[in-house]
Scaffold this active site. Structure first.
Site, short mmCIF file in Angstrom:
data_model
loop_
_atom_site.label_atom_id
_atom_site.label_comp_id
_atom_site.label_asym_id
_atom_site.label_seq_id
_atom_site.Cartn_x
_atom_site.Cartn_y
_atom_site.Cartn_z
N HIS A 263 29.22 37.88 -29.30
CA HIS A 263 30.34 38.50 -30.00
C HIS A 263 30.84 39.73 -29.25
CE1 HIS A 263 32.70 39.61 -33.63
NE2 HIS A 263 32.44 40.85 -33.24
N GLU A 264 29.92 40.64 -28.95
CA GLU A 264 30.32 41.88 -28.28
C GLU A 264 30.80 41.61 -26.85
OE1 GLU A 264 30.75 44.38 -30.07
OE2 GLU A 264 29.61 43.70 -31.81
N HIS A 267 34.40 40.88 -26.99
CA HIS A 267 35.18 42.12 -27.04
C HIS A 267 35.31 42.73 -25.64
CE1 HIS A 267 35.88 42.72 -31.28
NE2 HIS A 267 34.60 42.68 -31.59
N GLU A 293 39.19 40.91 -32.57
CA GLU A 293 38.16 40.12 -33.24
C GLU A 293 38.34 38.63 -32.98
OE1 GLU A 293 35.46 41.10 -34.49
OE2 GLU A 293 35.90 43.25 -34.53
#
Length: 498
Positions: A263-264, A267, A293
């Site tokens: 997830h990160e 980003h 997101e």
């Protein structure tokens, strides 16, 4: 002064401000990673001082005069015109906010977010209740300063997702909630339920760090421009050539950190792919938190929890985690994608996660409408968790204290997660038209075209368009939850065989 000269001076001022913001981000990162515990008061003063300086520099008469003069220039190109549009939008908003309020909010955010870690560790909302109440009051004061005639929550939402209102979000989320609840029921009715215990095994932090390195390499993060550390709550920060992510390792849940890193990393990839030619200018920024997101969740879920990626990754995980050698790939795939309501948002499955976000959106909306007081907050949270996710919350750390966002002042952020999912459904539909064989490419370790598609269509556009305009440019449609719901139904029908 020449008009183009005024534009150049204005842009140089924006670049200086961006560097100040970078210093702020680095100090804030340190608070959550390596800062000694007793340093929080000193650090709060430092962060408050930087916030004050940024606000003074941006809202000064000199900035206003440069903006006024630059707007008179006749031969600006598309990018220069967009920069002026974005600067003027922010200037009109920020000049309405008193500088002392900006400093006060910054100090309180760093103080309260640090206190949140202690309150969460003790599962004691009372420890932080008064500070959260003050945070809400400060945010309301800020919203009122910006526009006293507008709903304060709409003002806060706009800071994270430009030109969106709670009415818009309610419309999108109504369709999303209906589709998600139906799917949760269908999955729960299936006889062949996933066995989650196959994922629960002790794995050392050292091994999990090796797995994190594999993920970072897969996503393509440049090790010379990024790094990974540990924190209580995973996050991404930084810009340009210094982008940092964190994760939280749990020894009995290796897939938790696996997906937080994915997830990160999503980003971070977005930040690293932003248009270099517009570095430090307004259009060199990410467009919104919802789009941000969407990119992290595209990597985490659409790619990271898909059969194509997991089938090639499972043998590697088995080599790192001996307990995984005793389970079949199908059992692993079903466990990773299990649709089972749970207490904690960041570990929620791809389907019920949306209900976690809708719950938070509804609470935020009620807080700023005066329908939910600080004393009622834990009980309101627990009631909604029981209603939407059938969860009985007994401890604050699993309820109103589980997320850092409110304690860091990020009221209005939560809807961005589910908006990102909605955008992803539409991005995926378009990508499947452009790259029909995208899953085969990932399975065969040829993901470059997929990552390049995201880069070309979204990342490299920076802030050239507002979020819904970007979405429409890529997909030819306005936000529509039906595509994400269709994606979920197609995926989980195959996994659950209903």
């Amino acid at each position: 002064m020449g008009k183009l000269h005024a534009y150049k001076q204005l842009i140089q001022r924006m670049k200086n401000i961006k560097h100040y913001e970078g210093i702020y981000s680095l100090l804030a990162w340190d608070v959550k990673t390596y800062m000694p515990d007793s340093g929080i008061m000193q650090r709060s003063e430092e962060l408050g001082l930087i916030s004050k300086r940024v606000h003074e520099l941006f809202t000064s008469k000199e900035t206003g005069n440069l903006l006024k003069e630059a707007k008179k220039t006749d031969d600006l190109n598309l990018f220069q015109e967009r920069n002026l549009e974005l600067i003027e939008r922010d200037y009109k908003r920020e000049t309405k906010i008193p500088t002392d309020l900006v400093e006060k909010i910054s100090k309180h955010e760093s103080h309260t977010e640090h206190l949140w870690e202690k309150a969460k560790a003790k599962s004691n909302f009372e420890m932080i209740k008064n500070d959260l109440q003050k945070m809400i009051e400060l945010k309301r004061e800020k919203a009122t300063a910006i526009n006293p005639d507008k709903d304060p929550y709409d003002i806060l939402l706009d800071l994270y997702e430009p030109n969106i209102t709670q009415k818009d979000i309610t419309t999108y989320f109504t369709d999303l909630k209906e589709g998600v609840i139906k799917l949760v029921h269908r999955c729960s009715e299936c006889q062949d339920q996933p066995d989650l215990t196959v994922l629960k095994t002790h794995v050392s932090n050292e091994t999990q760090k090796k797995i994190s390195s594999y993920i970072i390499k897969f996503v393509g993060l440049d090790p010379k421009r990024s790094r990974i550390d540990e924190s209580e709550h995973p996050f991404t920060t930084g810009y340009g050539d210094d982008v940092r992510i964190t994760t939280h390792y749990l020894n009995n849940d290796p897939m938790g950190s696996f997906y937080s890193v994915l997830h990160e990393a999503g980003h971070a990839l977005y930040e690293l792919d932003l248009p270099r030619e517009h570095f430090l200018t307004p259009i060199g920024n990410a467009v919104s938190f919802g789009i941000h997101e969407s990119q992290s969740r595209f990597i985490e879920n659409i790619i990271g929890k898909g059969d194509a990626f997991l089938s090639r990754t499972f043998p590697l995980l088995q080599s790192w985690i001996p307990a995984f050698e005793n389970i079949s790939y199908n059992s692993f795939l079903k466990a990773v994608n299990a649709v089972i309501p749970s207490k904690i948002r960041i570990y929620a499955d791809e389907v019920t996660y949306n209900l976690h976000i809708i719950l938070r959106f509804e609470i935020e909306r009620d807080i700023f409408a005066g329908k939910c007081s600080i004393d009622e907050l834990p009980e309101v949270w627990n009631q909604k968790m029981a209603k939407y996710l059938d969860q009985d919350i007994q401890e604050d750390k699993n309820g109103v204290l589980q997320d850092t966002h409110w304690y860091g002042g990020a009221f209005g952020y939560f809807p961005a997660y589910a908006l990102g999912n909605i955008y992803d459904g539409q991005f995926l539909q378009k990508m499947e038209q452009d790259i029909p064989e995208w899953e085969d490419k990932i399975k065969n370790k040829d993901e470059k075209e997929i990552l390049d598609w995201l880069k070309y269509n979204i990342h490299e556009k920076g802030f050239l368009y507002d979020p819904r305009d970007l979405l429409e440019n890529v997909t030819s449609e306005k936000p529509n939850a039906k595509y994400f719901v269709e994606y979920l139904n197609k995926k989980f029908k195959k996994i659950y065989k209903f």
